[in-house]
Design a protein around this motif. Structure first.
Motif, PDB file in Angstrom:
ATOM      1  N   ARG A 108     -30.711  -5.710  23.756  1.00 15.86           N
ATOM      2  CA  ARG A 108     -29.455  -6.181  23.167  1.00 15.86           C
ATOM      3  C   ARG A 108     -29.244  -5.553  21.782  1.00 15.86           C
ATOM      4  NH1 ARG A 108     -30.329 -11.773  22.100  1.00 15.86           N
ATOM      5  NH2 ARG A 108     -31.405 -10.767  20.368  1.00 15.86           N
TER       6      ARG A 108
ATOM      7  N   TYR B  47     -34.040 -15.505  28.037  1.00 15.05           N
ATOM      8  CA  TYR B  47     -32.985 -15.486  29.065  1.00 15.05           C
ATOM      9  C   TYR B  47     -33.124 -16.843  29.744  1.00 15.05           C
ATOM     10  CZ  TYR B  47     -30.761 -13.758  33.444  1.00 15.05           C
ATOM     11  OH  TYR B  47     -29.971 -13.562  34.552  1.00 15.05           O
TER      12      TYR B  47
ATOM     13  N   ALA C 266     -29.485  -8.653  34.840  1.00 14.72           N
ATOM     14  CA  ALA C 266     -29.973  -8.658  33.459  1.00 14.72           C
ATOM     15  C   ALA C 266     -30.944  -7.513  33.268  1.00 14.72           C
ATOM     16  CB  ALA C 266     -30.661  -9.986  33.143  1.00 14.72           C
TER      17      ALA C 266
ATOM     18  N   SER D 218     -24.610  -8.167  23.891  1.00 19.05           N
ATOM     19  CA  SER D 218     -25.418  -8.965  24.807  1.00 19.05           C
ATOM     20  C   SER D 218     -24.907  -8.853  26.243  1.00 19.05           C
ATOM     21  CB  SER D 218     -25.423 -10.428  24.357  1.00 19.05           C
ATOM     22  OG  SER D 218     -24.107 -10.925  24.352  1.00 19.05           O
ATOM     23  N   GLN D 219     -23.806  -8.140  26.436  1.00 15.92           N
ATOM     24  CA  GLN D 219     -23.268  -7.954  27.793  1.00 15.92           C
ATOM     25  C   GLN D 219     -22.700  -6.548  27.918  1.00 15.92           C
ATOM     26  OE1 GLN D 219     -22.392 -11.273  30.151  1.00 15.92           O
ATOM     27  NE2 GLN D 219     -20.640 -11.694  28.823  1.00 15.92           N
TER      28      GLN D 219
ATOM     29  N   LYS E  48     -26.413  -8.504  31.575  1.00 16.44           N
ATOM     30  CA  LYS E  48     -26.859  -9.235  30.381  1.00 16.44           C
ATOM     31  C   LYS E  48     -28.020  -8.489  29.740  1.00 16.44           C
ATOM     32  CE  LYS E  48     -25.674 -13.887  31.923  1.00 16.44           C
ATOM     33  NZ  LYS E  48     -26.064 -15.303  31.791  1.00 16.44           N
TER      34      LYS E  48
ATOM     35  N   GLU F 273     -25.898 -11.875  39.436  1.00 12.23           N
ATOM     36  CA  GLU F 273     -26.155 -11.914  37.991  1.00 12.23           C
ATOM     37  C   GLU F 273     -27.234 -10.882  37.681  1.00 12.23           C
ATOM     38  OE1 GLU F 273     -25.988 -15.393  35.672  1.00 12.23           O
ATOM     39  OE2 GLU F 273     -27.934 -15.007  34.733  1.00 12.23           O
TER      40      GLU F 273
END
Lengths: 81, 148, 148, 81
Positions: A12, B51, A73, A18-19, A6, A71
């Protein structure tokens, strides 16, 4: 393994998504993941030295290994408040 | 709810009421508001990105840490996301404690650490129409979050 | 009005709104509230007495001193007098400044010094029906006002 | 000279009045004024060591002289907030 990263804020915007979907070898470090990410989205090299990585909502160091099914990021230094 | 990200105006009066308690002799409220001037640069608005899952987890972690350090009765953090005009409230931190010194220390800790650890980002909208993500790493006043 | 003694409930939301400003990035509000327990003693209510002319003059002096020390945009102090029930707000101090550290320091200075210098007195109404004037001189936490 | 001393909080309660009228000689000190006050209202001796004096809204030391036509007040240590 395939990982989804992410992306937030300027990361971004620079990547234009965004991914980010990356294909990594097993037992790769955060530093190696970042190299793959920048390889795929070269505009991120502008903020390369500042990028932070979180795994399962915790900051991790560049030497940490990327776990499977986590997850992940990636984002610039925070500036809330 | 002790921590919240919200995309509508923060009702800081409700936030403050929610920490009041007969056990408390002191309530400290901090509001961050959209400031027009940063040195000579003029802001017209801010956009906040977050986030969400990690921001909520980190805000809750800050409150837990503050509770370990000070005798807090209630603590609440609300952070706005999205587009904010001049003067609007971007963050509200409210703390109650039996005595005032603890409420001040805990309130200052929560906002200081929020600015270092909680994954929220601010984009300046300058008066010349340019926009710019704010990067604390390039300012002398802040240090990056610990790599855990 | 930047300082006020008031014998009806303090509208701290109005106090806070009155210090907000586009030049401010930070607002700190401190509320003192009527606490039920002081160590093992249980309070049912407080009565505040004041020497109004001097209290107003001293509160204004505190704000002037704070302005000399920190880049304050607006500062307001309101103190309640008369009879207060548990949980009610006895004092509200609100400060706005460009940056948060100054707002915290100034807010803490104002309430710390108010408790030392401003001629207002608190009478405890204990649960056993006794009343007692609070004398900071007999508590270890406070020092008497300077004899100028 | 005649002076009126405003009394507050426990000082008022102990004296049983909010205003004490004293007859002082010229050039008397705060300490001497307090002695006259306690002489007239003996209950004040309970908090004698703690009494503060203000002249025209300023705290004064016990050695200061009481000026003519000034507003004088006497009270215990403050406990607001």
């Amino acid at each position: 393994m395939n990982v989804t990263v992410k992306l937030f804020a300027q990361a971004r915007d620079l990547a234009g998504t965004s991914q980010a979907n990356l294909s990594l070898n097993e037992e790769q470090s955060v530093k190696e993941m970042l190299a793959s990410l920048i390889d795929k989205y070269p505009a991120l090299s502008q903020i390369q030295g500042n990028l932070l990585v979180a795994v399962n909502n915790e900051y991790v160091s560049s030497e940490s290994l990327i776990p499977a099914n986590a997850e992940i990021a990636c984002f610039p230094p925070v500036s809330g408040g | 709810m002790t921590v919240k990200l919200i995309d509508t105006p923060i009702d800081y009066h409700a936030v403050t009421e929610s920490v009041r308690d007969h056990r408390a002799g002191a309530v400290v409220l901090f509001l961050g508001t959209v400031r027009e001037f940063t040195n000579d640069q003029q802001t017209t608005a801010l956009d906040y990105d977050a986030y969400p899952e990690m921001a909520n987890a980190k805000m809750q972690e800050l409150i837990d840490e503050a509770r370990d350090r000070w005798p807090i009765i209630h603590a609440v953090i609300e952070h706005r996301i999205g587009h904010l005009e001049l003067g609007e409230v971007c963050v509200a931190v409210a703390v109650s404690s039996p005595h005032r010194k603890d409420a001040f220390h805990a309130g200052q800790f929560l906002i200081d650490e929020l600015k270092v650890r909680v994954p929220i980002w601010k984009k300046e909208n300058w008066i010349d129409g340019q926009t710019e993500w704010v990067h604390p790493a390039s300012e002398k006043s802040s240090s990056p979050p610990p790599p855990a």
